[in-house]
Design a protein around this motif. Structure first.
Motif, PDB file in Angstrom:
ATOM      1  N   VAL A   1      40.436  41.533  49.647  1.00 19.95           N
ATOM      2  CA  VAL A   1      39.135  41.650  50.133  1.00 19.95           C
ATOM      3  C   VAL A   1      38.578  43.131  49.787  1.00 19.95           C
ATOM      4  CG1 VAL A   1      37.829  41.942  52.321  1.00 19.95           C
ATOM      5  CG2 VAL A   1      39.403  40.238  52.125  1.00 19.95           C
ATOM      6  N   ASN A   2      39.380  44.012  49.791  1.00 13.65           N
ATOM      7  CA  ASN A   2      38.951  45.481  49.338  1.00 13.65           C
ATOM      8  C   ASN A   2      38.735  45.530  47.964  1.00 13.65           C
ATOM      9  OD1 ASN A   2      39.472  46.495  51.888  1.00 13.65           O
ATOM     10  ND2 ASN A   2      41.549  47.016  51.604  1.00 13.65           N
ATOM     11  N   LEU A   3      39.638  44.575  47.146  1.00 15.36           N
ATOM     12  CA  LEU A   3      39.123  44.602  45.728  1.00 15.36           C
ATOM     13  C   LEU A   3      37.836  43.929  45.426  1.00 15.36           C
ATOM     14  CD1 LEU A   3      41.514  43.281  42.957  1.00 15.36           C
ATOM     15  CD2 LEU A   3      39.291  42.278  43.090  1.00 15.36           C
ATOM     16  N   ILE A   4      37.565  42.825  46.179  1.00 11.47           N
ATOM     17  CA  ILE A   4      36.123  42.451  46.003  1.00 11.47           C
ATOM     18  C   ILE A   4      34.975  43.480  46.497  1.00 11.47           C
ATOM     19  CG2 ILE A   4      34.576  40.515  46.812  1.00 11.47           C
ATOM     20  CD1 ILE A   4      37.101  38.833  47.210  1.00 11.47           C
ATOM     21  N   ASN A   5      35.201  44.180  47.506  1.00 13.87           N
ATOM     22  CA  ASN A   5      34.264  45.108  48.173  1.00 13.87           C
ATOM     23  C   ASN A   5      34.235  46.169  47.125  1.00 13.87           C
ATOM     24  OD1 ASN A   5      33.891  43.700  50.351  1.00 13.87           O
ATOM     25  ND2 ASN A   5      35.262  44.772  51.613  1.00 13.87           N
ATOM     26  N   ASN A   6      35.380  46.687  46.654  1.00 11.47           N
ATOM     27  CA  ASN A   6      35.217  47.865  45.556  1.00 11.47           C
ATOM     28  C   ASN A   6      34.556  47.338  44.172  1.00 11.47           C
ATOM     29  OD1 ASN A   6      36.592  49.602  47.150  1.00 11.47           O
ATOM     30  ND2 ASN A   6      38.606  48.898  46.336  1.00 11.47           N
ATOM     31  N   ASN A   7      34.801  46.153  43.762  1.00  8.72           N
ATOM     32  CA  ASN A   7      33.924  45.572  42.726  1.00  8.72           C
ATOM     33  C   ASN A   7      32.430  45.785  42.735  1.00  8.72           C
ATOM     34  OD1 ASN A   7      36.304  45.137  41.040  1.00  8.72           O
ATOM     35  ND2 ASN A   7      36.354  42.945  41.592  1.00  8.72           N
ATOM     36  N   PHE A   8      31.922  45.279  44.068  1.00 16.04           N
ATOM     37  CA  PHE A   8      30.513  45.326  44.294  1.00 16.04           C
ATOM     38  C   PHE A   8      30.088  46.655  44.419  1.00 16.04           C
ATOM     39  CE2 PHE A   8      31.039  40.729  45.005  1.00 16.04           C
ATOM     40  CZ  PHE A   8      29.734  40.290  44.751  1.00 16.04           C
ATOM     41  N   ASN A   9      30.818  47.570  45.115  1.00 11.91           N
ATOM     42  CA  ASN A   9      30.376  49.004  44.926  1.00 11.91           C
ATOM     43  C   ASN A   9      30.177  49.544  43.622  1.00 11.91           C
ATOM     44  OD1 ASN A   9      30.265  48.816  47.840  1.00 11.91           O
ATOM     45  ND2 ASN A   9      32.528  49.436  48.274  1.00 11.91           N
ATOM     46  N   ASN A  10      31.014  48.938  42.861  1.00 10.94           N
ATOM     47  CA  ASN A  10      31.203  49.645  41.309  1.00 10.94           C
ATOM     48  C   ASN A  10      30.272  48.674  40.283  1.00 10.94           C
ATOM     49  OD1 ASN A  10      32.786  52.014  41.668  1.00 10.94           O
ATOM     50  ND2 ASN A  10      34.361  50.496  42.327  1.00 10.94           N
ATOM     51  N   LYS A  11      29.633  47.729  41.188  1.00  9.73           N
ATOM     52  CA  LYS A  11      28.713  46.815  40.123  1.00  9.73           C
ATOM     53  C   LYS A  11      29.778  46.088  39.170  1.00  9.73           C
ATOM     54  CE  LYS A  11      24.271  49.212  40.815  1.00  9.73           C
ATOM     55  NZ  LYS A  11      24.607  49.654  42.301  1.00  9.73           N
ATOM     56  N   ILE A  12      30.726  45.586  39.494  1.00  7.68           N
ATOM     57  CA  ILE A  12      31.601  44.935  38.585  1.00  7.68           C
ATOM     58  C   ILE A  12      31.387  43.176  38.802  1.00  7.68           C
ATOM     59  CG2 ILE A  12      34.153  44.256  37.786  1.00  7.68           C
ATOM     60  CD1 ILE A  12      34.679  47.168  38.461  1.00  7.68           C
ATOM     61  N   GLN A  13      31.065  42.638  38.209  1.00  8.95           N
ATOM     62  CA  GLN A  13      30.751  41.239  38.174  1.00  8.95           C
ATOM     63  C   GLN A  13      32.162  40.303  38.088  1.00  8.95           C
ATOM     64  OE1 GLN A  13      28.450  39.302  35.296  1.00  8.95           O
ATOM     65  NE2 GLN A  13      27.787  37.424  36.369  1.00  8.95           N
ATOM     66  N   GLY A  14      32.322  39.321  39.103  1.00  9.83           N
ATOM     67  CA  GLY A  14      33.522  38.652  38.919  1.00  9.83           C
ATOM     68  C   GLY A  14      33.478  37.467  39.431  1.00  9.83           C
ATOM     69  N   ALA A  15      34.406  36.495  39.021  1.00 10.40           N
ATOM     70  CA  ALA A  15      34.823  35.188  39.465  1.00 10.40           C
ATOM     71  C   ALA A  15      36.255  35.488  40.380  1.00 10.40           C
ATOM     72  CB  ALA A  15      35.116  34.023  38.519  1.00 10.40           C
ATOM     73  N   TYR A  16      36.181  34.856  41.393  1.00 11.69           N
ATOM     74  CA  TYR A  16      37.653  35.149  42.475  1.00 11.69           C
ATOM     75  C   TYR A  16      38.081  33.865  42.859  1.00 11.69           C
ATOM     76  CZ  TYR A  16      35.153  39.702  42.586  1.00 11.69           C
ATOM     77  OH  TYR A  16      34.747  40.812  42.485  1.00 11.69           O
ATOM     78  N   ILE A  17      39.209  33.481  42.634  1.00 14.89           N
ATOM     79  CA  ILE A  17      39.995  32.535  42.794  1.00 14.89           C
ATOM     80  C   ILE A  17      40.413  32.513  44.040  1.00 14.89           C
ATOM     81  CG2 ILE A  17      41.896  30.834  42.058  1.00 14.89           C
ATOM     82  CD1 ILE A  17      41.858  32.368  39.244  1.00 14.89           C
ATOM     83  N   LEU A  18      40.068  31.817  45.039  1.00 19.54           N
ATOM     84  CA  LEU A  18      40.356  31.756  46.228  1.00 19.54           C
ATOM     85  C   LEU A  18      40.896  30.320  46.995  1.00 19.54           C
ATOM     86  CD1 LEU A  18      37.074  33.393  47.507  1.00 19.54           C
ATOM     87  CD2 LEU A  18      39.359  34.507  47.454  1.00 19.54           C
ATOM     88  N   LEU A  19      42.171  30.045  46.914  1.00 14.76           N
ATOM     89  CA  LEU A  19      42.868  28.878  47.377  1.00 14.76           C
ATOM     90  C   LEU A  19      42.966  28.846  48.956  1.00 14.76           C
ATOM     91  CD1 LEU A  19      45.803  28.529  45.229  1.00 14.76           C
ATOM     92  CD2 LEU A  19      43.741  27.403  44.900  1.00 14.76           C
ATOM     93  N   SER A  20      42.208  27.932  49.598  1.00 11.60           N
ATOM     94  CA  SER A  20      41.673  28.105  50.956  1.00 11.60           C
ATOM     95  C   SER A  20      41.999  26.885  52.023  1.00 11.60           C
ATOM     96  CB  SER A  20      39.948  28.182  50.932  1.00 11.60           C
ATOM     97  OG  SER A  20      39.685  29.290  50.353  1.00 11.60           O
TER      98      SER A  20
END
Length: 307
Positions: free
Chosen positions: A171-190
């Motif tokens: 979750v922190n990784l995703i938040n940091n990516n958005f704060n740093n404007k890094i676009q990404g696709a996140y694999i989430l097995l739910s």
């Protein structure tokens, strides 16, 4: 000691991984006999799960699904080992993506994406996603006690471009990516069962009320992620086909938990198509009788918060 264990076991795994698939499947057949007939690995759990999900199936049908599950399960083990050294050419031949253009369309629009999926068919080889997607791909992995093994496993899973992050820090990784404007696709097995104290919502899964993971939905709404389901389908032994299905490109228009329930329905439908290839060995229905306990726990937390 951890390094010693690593240096003893890793060469064995590496040697097995360079064997041709036909030899690995002979090994898989041997382990199938051991796990199904001798050790009966989690057999009661598996049969109970399948019976709970398909109460109308006969005893003979349940037995057939169970045996096919064990055969696939041991195949998954050797396929996971093969992932250590499998070549780009071979994984592209064995793990094909039908419609990656669906994902790439949103990537080109500058959107970030939640790739939600289930433990169906072969999810391990989804580390090849960067070979077909025009976007940074991030995947979570569980922390291992053996740090040397963890480092090697992460390296293996990143061979084709996936960027790994520990599940506890994802979750922190995703938040940091958005704060740093890094676009990404996140694999989430739910599709697995969350712990009761960390549960926010319950829903029906195969007609049974169970706690569900809602993290993907919460992240999607927070960061306006496009939510796309990815499903691996087994075509024949050692060959898979992955398709993508848009769940929503506007998660904020959904009421709370509706997205999570929609994902569950899609997962249920996909399992019904190939029930023998779902991961029945995990206790998906283990909390089915604890809904009232959860409600009391939530009421207690709410009361404590007020005070």
């Amino acid at each position: 000691m951890q390094r010693f264990i690593f240096y003893i076991t890793y060469p064995i795994l590496w040697f097995l991984s360079i064997l041709p698939m036909r030899l690995l499947y002979i090994i898989s057949d041997f382990f199938y006999v051991l796990m199904y007939f001798v050790f009966r690995y989690r057999k009661k759990v598996i049969i109970k799960n399948i019976t709970t999900a398909f109460p109308k199936k006969t005893e003979k049908e349940i037995k057939t699904i169970t045996k096919k599950f064990y055969r696939h399960f041991t195949d998954m083990i050797v396929e996971s080992v093969k992932a250590f050294t499998i070549s780009k050419k071979e994984i592209q031949k064995r793990y094909q993506y039908k419609n990656p253009e669906l994902v790439n369309k949103f990537a080109e629009q500058g959107k970030s994406i939640a790739l939600v999926g289930a433990h169906l068919a072969n999810w391990e080889w989804s580390t090849s996603l960067p070979l077909v997607l025009n976007i940074n791909v991030f995947g979570a992995y569980n922390k291992l006690r053996n740090e040397t093994f963890e480092t090697k496993l992460r390296t293996t899973r990143e061979r084709f471009g996936v960027k790994g992050g520990k599940t506890s820090d994802f979750v922190n990784l995703i938040n940091n990516n958005f704060n740093n404007k890094i676009q990404g696709a996140y694999i989430l097995l739910s599709d697995q069962s969350p712990m009761i104290p960390k549960t926010f919502h319950w829903a029906e899964f195969f007609g049974v009320k169970v706690p569900v993971h809602t993290g993907a939905e919460m992240l999607a709404k927070k960061h306006d992620l496009v939510v796309i389901n990815y499903r691996a389908k087994k075509i024949k032994r050692g060959y898979y086909e992955v398709d993508f299905e848009l769940i929503t490109d506007n998660p904020k228009e959904y009421q709370n938990y509706d997205l999570s329930e929609k994902f569950l329905k899609i997962t249920e439908r996909n399992i019904c198509e190939q029930p023998e290839f779902y991961l029945w060995s995990h206790k998906r229905f283990k909390h089915k009788d604890r809904f009232e306990e959860w409600k009391e726990l939530m009421a207690k937390k709410k009361k404590e918060k007020k005070n």
